[in-house]
Design an enzyme around this catalytic site. Structure first.
Site, mmCIF file in Angstrom:
data_model
loop_
_atom_site.group_PDB
_atom_site.id
_atom_site.type_symbol
_atom_site.label_atom_id
_atom_site.label_comp_id
_atom_site.label_asym_id
_atom_site.label_seq_id
_atom_site.Cartn_x
_atom_site.Cartn_y
_atom_site.Cartn_z
ATOM 1 N N MET A 35 73.402 17.495 48.790
ATOM 2 C CA MET A 35 72.615 17.880 49.964
ATOM 3 C C MET A 35 71.663 16.766 50.372
ATOM 4 S SD MET A 35 73.804 20.621 51.057
ATOM 5 C CE MET A 35 72.606 20.893 52.331
ATOM 6 N N GLU A 36 71.081 16.069 49.408
ATOM 7 C CA GLU A 36 70.197 14.957 49.725
ATOM 8 C C GLU A 36 70.971 13.819 50.370
ATOM 9 O OE1 GLU A 36 70.100 16.790 47.046
ATOM 10 O OE2 GLU A 36 68.020 17.311 46.639
ATOM 11 N N ASP A 50 67.770 7.907 68.145
ATOM 12 C CA ASP A 50 66.418 7.788 68.681
ATOM 13 C C ASP A 50 66.136 6.368 69.167
ATOM 14 O OD1 ASP A 50 63.833 8.910 69.256
ATOM 15 O OD2 ASP A 50 63.071 7.801 67.522
#
Length: 83
Positions: A35-36, A50
Site C-alpha cells: 500500500m505504501e 501538478d
C-alpha cells in the site's frame, strides 16, 4: 518504519509524452508495504500532473499496478499470485 523508499521516474521520449513511475518500498518487519508503494507511485504521478497542468489539463494518469511483492504470507509477481 520503512527501511527504504525509492521512486524512479522514466520519461518515454518527446513523441509519446509518457512518464513511467515506479516506487519501491522495503521493510524488515512482518507486514507488507504494498500500500505504501502504490501510494508513493500515485502521489509521484499526481505531483507530475501538478507541475505540468499549466501546459495542459488533458494529462491522463494511467493505471497503478503492483508489479512485485516478496516476503510475508504471499509472493506476488506481475503475472499474478505465486503462493
Amino acid at each position: 518504519p520503512l527501511d527504504k523508499v525509492n521512486i524512479e521516474i522514466q520519461f518515454d521520449g518527446k513523441e509519446s509524452n509518457t512518464a513511467i513511475v515506479e516506487c519501491e518500498c522495503r521493510v524488515t518487519h512482518k507486514t507488507g508495504v504494498e500500500m505504501e508503494a502504490l501510494t508513493g507511485a500515485t502521489v509521484a504521478a499526481l505531483t507530475i500532473y501538478d507541475m505540468c497542468k499549466a501546459v495542459s489539463h488533458s494529462i491522463e494518469i494511467g493505471s497503478t499496478v503492483l508489479i512485485e511483492k516478496t516476503g510475508g504470507k504471499r509472493t506476488v509477481k506481475e503475472q499474478g499470485l505465486v503462493e
